[in-house]
Design a protein around this motif. Structure first.
Motif, PDB file in Angstrom:
ATOM      1  N   GLU A 159       0.234   5.808   8.810  1.00 39.95           N
ATOM      2  CA  GLU A 159       0.299   4.378   9.136  1.00 39.95           C
ATOM      3  C   GLU A 159      -1.103   3.787   9.259  1.00 39.95           C
ATOM      4  OE1 GLU A 159       3.032   2.362   9.602  1.00 39.95           O
ATOM      5  OE2 GLU A 159       4.284   4.008   8.897  1.00 39.95           O
ATOM      6  N   SER A 160      -1.997   4.517   9.920  1.00 42.52           N
ATOM      7  CA  SER A 160      -3.357   4.001  10.108  1.00 42.52           C
ATOM      8  C   SER A 160      -4.104   3.929   8.779  1.00 42.52           C
ATOM      9  CB  SER A 160      -4.128   4.875  11.103  1.00 42.52           C
ATOM     10  OG  SER A 160      -4.259   6.196  10.615  1.00 42.52           O
ATOM     11  N   GLU A 161      -3.870   4.911   7.905  1.00 41.16           N
ATOM     12  CA  GLU A 161      -4.504   4.864   6.587  1.00 41.16           C
ATOM     13  C   GLU A 161      -3.986   3.686   5.772  1.00 41.16           C
ATOM     14  OE1 GLU A 161      -5.532   9.484   5.485  1.00 41.16           O
ATOM     15  OE2 GLU A 161      -3.435   8.832   5.327  1.00 41.16           O
ATOM     16  N   ALA A 162      -2.681   3.425   5.847  1.00 45.73           N
ATOM     17  CA  ALA A 162      -2.102   2.301   5.123  1.00 45.73           C
ATOM     18  C   ALA A 162      -2.721   0.986   5.590  1.00 45.73           C
ATOM     19  CB  ALA A 162      -0.585   2.266   5.296  1.00 45.73           C
ATOM     20  N   GLN A 218      -6.723  -3.406   4.332  1.00 46.78           N
ATOM     21  CA  GLN A 218      -7.897  -4.233   4.603  1.00 46.78           C
ATOM     22  C   GLN A 218      -8.973  -4.023   3.536  1.00 46.78           C
ATOM     23  OE1 GLN A 218      -8.980  -3.073   8.552  1.00 46.78           O
ATOM     24  NE2 GLN A 218      -7.271  -4.151   9.519  1.00 46.78           N
ATOM     25  N   GLN A 219      -9.201  -2.780   3.151  1.00 47.16           N
ATOM     26  CA  GLN A 219     -10.230  -2.484   2.150  1.00 47.16           C
ATOM     27  C   GLN A 219      -9.882  -3.094   0.794  1.00 47.16           C
ATOM     28  OE1 GLN A 219     -10.580   1.793   2.142  1.00 47.16           O
ATOM     29  NE2 GLN A 219     -11.756   1.827   4.056  1.00 47.16           N
ATOM     30  N   LEU A 220      -8.624  -2.992   0.397  1.00 47.04           N
ATOM     31  CA  LEU A 220      -8.203  -3.552  -0.882  1.00 47.04           C
ATOM     32  C   LEU A 220      -8.289  -5.075  -0.862  1.00 47.04           C
ATOM     33  CD1 LEU A 220      -7.179  -3.030  -3.708  1.00 47.04           C
ATOM     34  CD2 LEU A 220      -4.855  -2.972  -2.807  1.00 47.04           C
ATOM     35  N   ALA A 221      -7.957  -5.674   0.266  1.00 49.15           N
ATOM     36  CA  ALA A 221      -8.051  -7.134   0.389  1.00 49.15           C
ATOM     37  C   ALA A 221      -9.506  -7.581   0.219  1.00 49.15           C
ATOM     38  CB  ALA A 221      -7.499  -7.583   1.728  1.00 49.15           C
ATOM     39  N   ILE A 254       0.836  -1.200   0.000  1.00 52.14           N
ATOM     40  CA  ILE A 254       0.000   0.000   0.000  1.00 52.14           C
ATOM     41  C   ILE A 254       0.872   1.253   0.000  1.00 52.14           C
ATOM     42  CG2 ILE A 254      -1.690   1.328   1.328  1.00 52.14           C
ATOM     43  CD1 ILE A 254      -2.895  -1.117  -0.022  1.00 52.14           C
ATOM     44  N   GLU A 255       1.902   1.260   0.808  1.00 54.95           N
ATOM     45  CA  GLU A 255       2.801   2.422   0.863  1.00 54.95           C
ATOM     46  C   GLU A 255       3.510   2.623  -0.472  1.00 54.95           C
ATOM     47  OE1 GLU A 255       5.175   1.402   4.249  1.00 54.95           O
ATOM     48  OE2 GLU A 255       3.742   2.285   5.663  1.00 54.95           O
TER      49      GLU A 255
END
Length: 93
Positions: free
Chosen positions: A20-23, A28-31, A7-8
């Motif tokens: 970090e929290s957004e990553a 999770q959302q992409l998964a 993600i980063e």
């Protein structure tokens, strides 16, 4: 699951700054989204004809008729600058 490092890396390629929290959240959302695509790819589409559009569209063809609605003088009448029947614009380099 897509890890935080991936993600980063994607965020870096898109020139986005994420915390970090957004990553973690995006991971999770992409998964979840990829899980849905995996389920869709398992659907048996044997014998299903591919569609260009989801609805039936009838071709509507009209005759191509050339019409001249305005003369060159009328089209350039309000131009700030013109050269003959052409619009005069600043040179583009």
């Amino acid at each position: 699951m897509i890890d935080k490092k991936t993600i980063e890396n994607v965020a870096k390629l898109a020139r986005l700054k994420i915390s970090e929290s957004e990553a973690q959240e995006f991971s999770q959302q992409l998964a979840k989204a990829l899980e849905h695509f995996a389920k869709i790819s398992q659907i048996n589409t044997e014998g299903v004809e591919a569609l260009v559009t989801p609805t039936e569209i009838e071709a509507y063809w009209r005759e191509d008729v050339v019409e001249q609605n305005y003369s060159a003088e009328e089209m350039t009448a309000n131009a700030p600058e013109k050269s003959g029947h052409l619009f005069k614009v600043p040179p583009v380099v």
